[in-house]
Design a protein around this motif. Sequence first.
Motif, PDB file in Angstrom:
ATOM      1  N   LEU A 127      15.535   7.163   2.284  1.00  0.00           N
ATOM      2  CA  LEU A 127      14.899   6.145   1.444  1.00  0.00           C
ATOM      3  C   LEU A 127      13.700   5.508   2.144  1.00  0.00           C
ATOM      4  CD1 LEU A 127      17.893   4.332  -0.288  1.00  0.00           C
ATOM      5  CD2 LEU A 127      16.126   5.773  -1.321  1.00  0.00           C
ATOM      6  N   SER A 128      13.746   5.464   3.477  1.00  0.00           N
ATOM      7  CA  SER A 128      12.651   4.826   4.216  1.00  0.00           C
ATOM      8  C   SER A 128      11.296   5.396   3.778  1.00  0.00           C
ATOM      9  CB  SER A 128      12.843   5.021   5.716  1.00  0.00           C
ATOM     10  OG  SER A 128      12.729   6.393   6.045  1.00  0.00           O
ATOM     11  N   PHE A 129      11.268   6.699   3.522  1.00  0.00           N
ATOM     12  CA  PHE A 129      10.012   7.326   3.136  1.00  0.00           C
ATOM     13  C   PHE A 129       9.481   6.758   1.830  1.00  0.00           C
ATOM     14  CE2 PHE A 129       7.646  10.616   0.880  1.00  0.00           C
ATOM     15  CZ  PHE A 129       6.660  10.870   1.812  1.00  0.00           C
ATOM     16  N   PHE A 130      10.378   6.484   0.892  1.00  0.00           N
ATOM     17  CA  PHE A 130       9.940   6.020  -0.421  1.00  0.00           C
ATOM     18  C   PHE A 130       9.364   4.605  -0.378  1.00  0.00           C
ATOM     19  CE2 PHE A 130      12.712   9.519  -1.354  1.00  0.00           C
ATOM     20  CZ  PHE A 130      12.049  10.156  -2.388  1.00  0.00           C
ATOM     21  N   PHE A 131       9.652   3.862   0.681  1.00  0.00           N
ATOM     22  CA  PHE A 131       9.033   2.548   0.849  1.00  0.00           C
ATOM     23  C   PHE A 131       7.878   2.608   1.835  1.00  0.00           C
ATOM     24  CE2 PHE A 131      13.667   1.655   0.248  1.00  0.00           C
ATOM     25  CZ  PHE A 131      13.551   1.425  -1.105  1.00  0.00           C
ATOM     26  N   ALA A 142       3.410  10.991  -4.521  1.00  0.00           N
ATOM     27  CA  ALA A 142       3.811  12.323  -4.976  1.00  0.00           C
ATOM     28  C   ALA A 142       5.333  12.471  -4.880  1.00  0.00           C
ATOM     29  CB  ALA A 142       3.127  13.391  -4.117  1.00  0.00           C
ATOM     30  N   ALA A 143       5.928  11.940  -3.814  1.00  0.00           N
ATOM     31  CA  ALA A 143       7.373  12.068  -3.660  1.00  0.00           C
ATOM     32  C   ALA A 143       8.122  11.284  -4.732  1.00  0.00           C
ATOM     33  CB  ALA A 143       7.798  11.596  -2.280  1.00  0.00           C
ATOM     34  N   TRP A 144       7.613  10.084  -5.051  1.00  0.00           N
ATOM     35  CA  TRP A 144       8.230   9.307  -6.137  1.00  0.00           C
ATOM     36  C   TRP A 144       8.208  10.108  -7.437  1.00  0.00           C
ATOM     37  CZ3 TRP A 144      11.128   5.061  -6.394  1.00  0.00           C
ATOM     38  CH2 TRP A 144      11.072   4.116  -5.363  1.00  0.00           C
ATOM     39  N   ILE A 145       7.035  10.631  -7.747  1.00  0.00           N
ATOM     40  CA  ILE A 145       6.912  11.367  -9.014  1.00  0.00           C
ATOM     41  C   ILE A 145       7.838  12.576  -9.007  1.00  0.00           C
ATOM     42  CG2 ILE A 145       5.329  12.722 -10.428  1.00  0.00           C
ATOM     43  CD1 ILE A 145       3.094  10.834  -9.455  1.00  0.00           C
ATOM     44  N   PHE A 163       0.822  -1.209   0.000  1.00  0.00           N
ATOM     45  CA  PHE A 163       0.000   0.000   0.000  1.00  0.00           C
ATOM     46  C   PHE A 163       0.853   1.255   0.000  1.00  0.00           C
ATOM     47  CE2 PHE A 163      -1.939   3.383   2.470  1.00  0.00           C
ATOM     48  CZ  PHE A 163      -3.086   3.597   1.739  1.00  0.00           C
ATOM     49  N   MET A 164       0.480   2.225  -0.832  1.00  0.00           N
ATOM     50  CA  MET A 164       1.234   3.480  -0.894  1.00  0.00           C
ATOM     51  C   MET A 164       0.312   4.674  -0.722  1.00  0.00           C
ATOM     52  SD  MET A 164       4.480   3.509  -1.363  1.00  0.00           S
ATOM     53  CE  MET A 164       5.723   2.263  -1.578  1.00  0.00           C
ATOM     54  N   PRO A 165       0.501   5.472   0.298  1.00  0.00           N
ATOM     55  CA  PRO A 165      -0.309   6.679   0.448  1.00  0.00           C
ATOM     56  C   PRO A 165       0.076   7.735  -0.582  1.00  0.00           C
ATOM     57  CG  PRO A 165       1.237   6.441   2.285  1.00  0.00           C
ATOM     58  CD  PRO A 165       1.444   5.269   1.396  1.00  0.00           C
ATOM     59  N   SER A 166      -0.806   8.690  -0.803  1.00  0.00           N
ATOM     60  CA  SER A 166      -0.614   9.602  -1.927  1.00  0.00           C
ATOM     61  C   SER A 166       0.606  10.500  -1.742  1.00  0.00           C
ATOM     62  CB  SER A 166      -1.861  10.454  -2.130  1.00  0.00           C
ATOM     63  OG  SER A 166      -2.125  11.198  -0.961  1.00  0.00           O
ATOM     64  N   ASP A 167       1.003  10.815  -0.488  1.00  0.00           N
ATOM     65  CA  ASP A 167       2.189  11.679  -0.344  1.00  0.00           C
ATOM     66  C   ASP A 167       3.453  10.945  -0.785  1.00  0.00           C
ATOM     67  OD1 ASP A 167       2.060   9.943   1.826  1.00  0.00           O
ATOM     68  OD2 ASP A 167       3.166  11.308   3.131  1.00  0.00           O
ATOM     69  N   VAL A 168       3.485   9.624  -0.569  1.00  0.00           N
ATOM     70  CA  VAL A 168       4.655   8.855  -1.010  1.00  0.00           C
ATOM     71  C   VAL A 168       4.701   8.807  -2.524  1.00  0.00           C
ATOM     72  CG1 VAL A 168       5.768   6.606  -0.941  1.00  0.00           C
ATOM     73  CG2 VAL A 168       4.676   7.514   1.112  1.00  0.00           C
ATOM     74  N   THR A 197      10.525  13.066  -7.359  1.00  0.00           N
ATOM     75  CA  THR A 197      11.930  12.679  -7.445  1.00  0.00           C
ATOM     76  C   THR A 197      12.310  12.292  -8.867  1.00  0.00           C
ATOM     77  OG1 THR A 197      11.707  11.863  -5.211  1.00  0.00           O
ATOM     78  CG2 THR A 197      13.696  11.219  -6.395  1.00  0.00           C
ATOM     79  N   PHE A 198      11.399  11.579  -9.557  1.00  0.00           N
ATOM     80  CA  PHE A 198      11.715  11.197 -10.928  1.00  0.00           C
ATOM     81  C   PHE A 198      11.809  12.422 -11.822  1.00  0.00           C
ATOM     82  CE2 PHE A 198      10.518   6.706 -10.077  1.00  0.00           C
ATOM     83  CZ  PHE A 198      11.702   6.167 -10.566  1.00  0.00           C
ATOM     84  N   VAL A 199      10.873  13.339 -11.642  1.00  0.00           N
ATOM     85  CA  VAL A 199      10.899  14.530 -12.496  1.00  0.00           C
ATOM     86  C   VAL A 199      12.171  15.322 -12.252  1.00  0.00           C
ATOM     87  CG1 VAL A 199       9.774  16.734 -12.954  1.00  0.00           C
ATOM     88  CG2 VAL A 199       8.399  14.663 -12.695  1.00  0.00           C
ATOM     89  N   VAL A 200      12.473  15.605 -10.987  1.00  0.00           N
ATOM     90  CA  VAL A 200      13.678  16.375 -10.684  1.00  0.00           C
ATOM     91  C   VAL A 200      14.922  15.617 -11.140  1.00  0.00           C
ATOM     92  CG1 VAL A 200      15.093  17.319  -8.820  1.00  0.00           C
ATOM     93  CG2 VAL A 200      12.621  17.629  -8.791  1.00  0.00           C
ATOM     94  N   GLY A 201      14.908  14.292 -10.913  1.00  0.00           N
ATOM     95  CA  GLY A 201      16.052  13.488 -11.346  1.00  0.00           C
ATOM     96  C   GLY A 201      16.264  13.599 -12.847  1.00  0.00           C
ATOM     97  N   ALA A 202      15.167  13.543 -13.605  1.00  0.00           N
ATOM     98  CA  ALA A 202      15.282  13.636 -15.057  1.00  0.00           C
ATOM     99  C   ALA A 202      15.823  15.004 -15.461  1.00  0.00           C
ATOM    100  CB  ALA A 202      13.921  13.393 -15.696  1.00  0.00           C
ATOM    101  N   ILE A 203      15.308  16.055 -14.831  1.00  0.00           N
ATOM    102  CA  ILE A 203      15.785  17.406 -15.177  1.00  0.00           C
ATOM    103  C   ILE A 203      17.285  17.528 -14.900  1.00  0.00           C
ATOM    104  CG2 ILE A 203      15.618  19.842 -14.553  1.00  0.00           C
ATOM    105  CD1 ILE A 203      12.646  19.380 -14.005  1.00  0.00           C
TER     106      ILE A 203
END
Length: 635
Positions: free
Chosen positions: A152-156, A15-18, A8-13, A20-26
């Motif tokens: 990283l704990s937050f992302f899981f 949002a953080a994944w997304i 299960f993943m709550p929406s704030d997690v 991080t991916f966007v910033v990482g890509a930039i």
Amino acid sequence: MKLPIVGFMPSDVIAAWIFTFVVGAIITIYVLKRRKLPLIWDYMRTTNHRKIGTLYLLFGFVFFLRAGIDALLMRSQLALPNNHFWLIQGEKYNEVFTTHGTIMIFFAAMPMLLGLMNVAVPLQIGARDLAFPYLNAIGFWLFFAGGVFFNLSFFFNQAPSVGWTGYAPLSTEYTPGPNTNFYVFGVQVSGLGTILTAINLIVTILRHRAPGMKLTRMPLFPWAALFTSWLILIAFTVLAIALYLMMFERQFGAAFFSGDEGDPVYWQHLFWIFGHPEVYILALPAFGIFSDIITTFSKKRIFGYPAMVVSLALIGFLGLMVWAHHMFTVGLGAMANTFFAITTMMIAIPTGVKVFNWLFTMRGGIIRFTTPMLFALGFIPSFVMGGVTGVMLSVSAADFQYHDTHFVVAHFHYVIISSTILGIFAGIYYWFPKITGYLLDEKLGKWHFWLFLFGFHMTFLPMHLTGLNGMQRRAYVYYAGEGLTALNFTSTVGAFLMGISMLFFFWNLYKTFRFKPIAGNDPWDGRTLEWTQASPSPENTFEPMPVVHTSDPYWFAKKSGHAMITTDDVRPMPPSPQTILPFLTGILMISLSFGMVYHWFWLAVLSGAGVFAIMFIRNVSDERIKMEKGEKIHE
Ligand code: HEM
Ligand SMILES: [Cu+2]
């Protein structure tokens, strides 16, 4: 939402994944387009003190932003009575204040201070690098590893939720899952790096000063770094032991802090024997920074130099003796409470001495209100306000009233933010030329300062009152009609003003790197040795080496119109090789921690073996061995 691997993943997690991916890509696109890969590769292998200091500042700042977002989430939840902001209630709120506190202390404030020490201390004392450059890199990458691992704990969706103090039995019996393990290993790994860096700083300051720079001629920032490093050595060793015991209790069934045999108060003692000195580990370096800045921008020598050094020492020493003021309500008894109350109150004396000496330094001086000076001036009254509530809290009988209310939250943010955070920004604006070669914009810097200072008081002043009105710390809700609404709302607005002030800092960085205002060696008309060196500070400093005859040597050279006396007869600089091994050590410590947290012991053993292998390689390829053989190390 349910994801296959992680559940299960709550929406704030999410949002953080997304995010991080966007910033990482930039960032990746930027790096590739601007061909920054060689630069990154260089920093991954560096052992130079300025570059490592820059890395500390950079990553400390990244973690500062994350913990700042946590703060805004908490304040959004607390903005209104009986609020349901997003999903920041209940257990989520516990996670957020835990990661906020832990990251701010261990992964933001401390590393940024260590970064400033790395940049400035060697330059101020005429050392050509830290005594052990390789060890310095190890220290940094261990901090990096601990910080990344903790985050990283937050992302899981497994962020720890036991408070930055990790009180047992909450952290032992009641949270058996991986969450608390992330706290144990993240803090342990980075703490190890901090200890190594402290040893490095002590040796550097005691053994690598320029010829003639007696300890009594040393600027106050290196003095503060010296006392801070001693405190780190003592306090972090205790913390390491405490975390080891907790690891054994959580993972291997020992019972130190809970169960029939254990005692949770034992954890509290160990934690606060570390935790209280930690407050001075955060404050003393800031005192050093302010002392240097106030002398520079008052064009005067520091008032009462010996008293300033002695009170730094006294504050450090008393700081080690007062830990139980965090435990007045535990039931240690009247004698113990009285002892700890009195020693705590005594700290106000050397602190008062310092405040008056700063004021006397400015008296009759030619004051320039530059951005670093504003941060130093903002610090004095703000810190005094925090000190006053500290003395109130040290009255052990009264503490039964204040304990675990927002009064305490107000108190410690007053002291930490006005010393550490204002100090860090003062230091960044002050030494930015030595780090990058450019000067930050003064106008934007002033916007940043005023908005931050105003937001800060607006956030935390009302918390004294909500606390006195009975608002509990670490509670995510209060109700209308308790007289708390207006004050809390004001707090939240203040917190967002502090957030907005950071935008001015970003704008400033952007503008500076865009227009590159060259600073020159000595933009502030400085007094100490770092301003004799080029900006940014080169890899080969102090060639030739100045000979020091007084405190503020550069100032007196400028005033007398003579160049500084120099000598070629100095100890060779510590060889600083380029090596990827410290970085690899950090990566292996991350996988070792994962192995421990999830009980994949094969991974832990393998990573541990890797770390030992690196130590072995280092032993046989030490650059000093090559030096003995007469090979060239610096290209
Ligand atoms: C930037 C503005 C900041 C805001 C708005 C803020 C807000 C808060 C709030 C509301 C809490 C209380 C949570 C609760 O008890 O319910 C808290 C706790 C805490 N804050 Fe901050 N904070 C800020 C900056 C900082 C900084 C710079 C530090 C340290 C360097 C820090 C360290 C802590 C610690 C250690 C706790 C205790 C966490 C715990 O109870 O385990 N904060 N903060
Ligand atoms: Cu304390």
